[in-house]
Enzyme design. Structure first.
Site, PDB file in Angstrom:
ATOM      1  N   SER A  52       0.785  -1.287  -0.106  1.00 44.83           N
ATOM      2  CA  SER A  52      -0.075   0.015  -0.134  1.00 44.83           C
ATOM      3  C   SER A  52       0.762   1.304   0.053  1.00 44.83           C
ATOM      4  CB  SER A  52      -0.854  -0.083   1.345  1.00 44.83           C
ATOM      5  OG  SER A  52      -1.675  -0.905   1.282  1.00 44.83           O
TER       6      SER A  52
HETATM    7  N1  SAH Z   1      -1.039  -4.952   4.154  1.00 45.41           N
HETATM    8  C1  SAH Z   1      -0.156  -5.202   3.055  1.00 45.41           C
HETATM    9  C2  SAH Z   1      -0.788  -4.861   1.866  1.00 45.41           C
HETATM   10  C3  SAH Z   1      -2.047  -5.406   1.591  1.00 45.41           C
HETATM   11  S1  SAH Z   1      -2.661  -5.794   0.109  1.00 45.41           S
HETATM   12  C4  SAH Z   1       1.108  -4.623   3.107  1.00 45.41           C
HETATM   13  O1  SAH Z   1       1.618  -3.751   3.943  1.00 45.41           O
HETATM   14  O2  SAH Z   1       2.025  -4.674   2.366  1.00 45.41           O
HETATM   15  C5  SAH Z   1      -3.706  -6.905   0.348  1.00 45.41           C
HETATM   16  C6  SAH Z   1      -3.449  -8.434   0.683  1.00 45.41           C
HETATM   17  O3  SAH Z   1      -4.650  -9.079   1.226  1.00 45.41           O
HETATM   18  C7  SAH Z   1      -2.730  -9.270  -0.292  1.00 45.41           C
HETATM   19  O4  SAH Z   1      -1.547  -9.712   0.066  1.00 45.41           O
HETATM   20  C8  SAH Z   1      -3.648 -10.229  -0.485  1.00 45.41           C
HETATM   21  O5  SAH Z   1      -3.272 -11.378  -0.880  1.00 45.41           O
HETATM   22  C9  SAH Z   1      -4.378 -10.309   0.832  1.00 45.41           C
HETATM   23  N2  SAH Z   1      -5.631 -10.988   0.942  1.00 45.41           N
HETATM   24  C10 SAH Z   1      -6.787 -11.047   0.156  1.00 45.41           C
HETATM   25  N3  SAH Z   1      -7.838 -11.739   0.632  1.00 45.41           N
HETATM   26  C11 SAH Z   1      -7.381 -12.119   1.664  1.00 45.41           C
HETATM   27  C12 SAH Z   1      -8.109 -12.947   2.867  1.00 45.41           C
HETATM   28  N4  SAH Z   1      -9.415 -13.683   2.726  1.00 45.41           N
HETATM   29  N5  SAH Z   1      -7.419 -13.287   3.793  1.00 45.41           N
HETATM   30  C13 SAH Z   1      -6.111 -12.860   3.975  1.00 45.41           C
HETATM   31  N6  SAH Z   1      -5.750 -12.166   3.262  1.00 45.41           N
HETATM   32  C14 SAH Z   1      -5.991 -11.667   2.130  1.00 45.41           C
END
Ligand code: SAH
Length: 216
Positions: free
Chosen positions: A65
């Site tokens: 992000s």
């Molecule tokens: N917080 C992260 C960025 C998140 S992007 C950082 O600091 O880099 C969103 C993330 O959520 C992705 O890695 C994606 O794979 C994950 N995601 C999507 N659906 C999810 C779920 N049901 N449970 C856990 N993670 C999930």
């Protein structure tokens, strides 16, 4: 092992000034952004972008992000020392480290095995030890509940009930809620066992939260 050099520290200082100018006020949050070496979370080909206030790809179709967004969500959580915080969507692990720097005890769930493995290797190597889990964030972490704060870092069409039930009374959940194209940042305070106060904080665009775990 990549280094955190004087130059990186200087770029980080600039980044902190930039997100401050964009409206982030909480000193704890600004300090945390100033401490976490974001360049170590990105592929070497993107290193020169690490301290720009932009989102970047981290593989497996996901992104780290934008620092402003990380700071904004963290500020809405109103972090306090020693609180138990659940993050949904570990991704690169950057947000989890920012939370650790605010003094939180961090639990983070990721559904993609590759990203979970990558973060599990990287973070201890640079001195950060959140509790990382490979699983489906829609289920939360019932074994470790309740949490003081819950942060969803992928977009949802509505707040999963399982997560609300794992929030302490008096606790706060922050999540981007909406369609795949646009979401409104919501902060939800659990004011009673079945009582919620919702605040809206502007529009964002996150990658969607998907069901079940994945190995791709
Ligand atoms: N917080 C992260 C960025 C998140 S992007 C950082 O600091 O880099 C969103 C993330 O959520 C992705 O890695 C994606 O794979 C994950 N995601 C999507 N659906 C999810 C779920 N049901 N449970 C856990 N993670 C999930």
């Amino acid at each position: 092992m990549m280094q955190d050099t004087f130059r990186h520290k200087g770029l980080r200082k600039k980044l902190v000034e930039e997100i401050k100018a964009k409206g982030i006020k909480n000193p704890k949050v600004l300090e945390a952004i100033g401490k976490v070496p974001r360049h170590l979370f990105m592929d070497s080909s993107f290193l020169e972008f690490a301290y720009q206030d932009k989102a970047f790809p981290i593989g497996s179709g996901q992104t780290i992000s934008q620092p402003y967004t990380v700071a904004f969500q963290t500020e809405l959580l109103k972090p306090n020392e020693n609180e138990k915080v659940l993050e949904i969507g570990t991704g690169s692990g950057y947000q989890a480290c920012v939370l650790l720097e605010t003094g939180a005890r961090v639990y983070s769930v990721e559904r993609q095995k590759k990203l979970f493995d990558k973060a599990s290797r990287l973070l201890p190597g640079i001195g950060y030890r959140p509790k990382l889990f490979y699983g489906d964030g829609y289920a939360g972490l019932p074994t470790f509940a309740p949490f003081d704060k819950i942060l969803i870092t992928a977009s949802v069409s509505k707040i999963p009930q399982a997560l609300l039930s794992q929030l302490n009374t008096g606790g706060t959940l922050v999540a981007p809620v909406g369609s795949e194209n646009i979401q409104v940042m919501q902060s939800i305070c659990k004011s009673g066992p079945e009582e919620y106060e919702i605040q809206h904080h502007g529009t964002f665009r996150f990658v969607p939260m998907l069901s079940n775990t994945a190995n791709d």
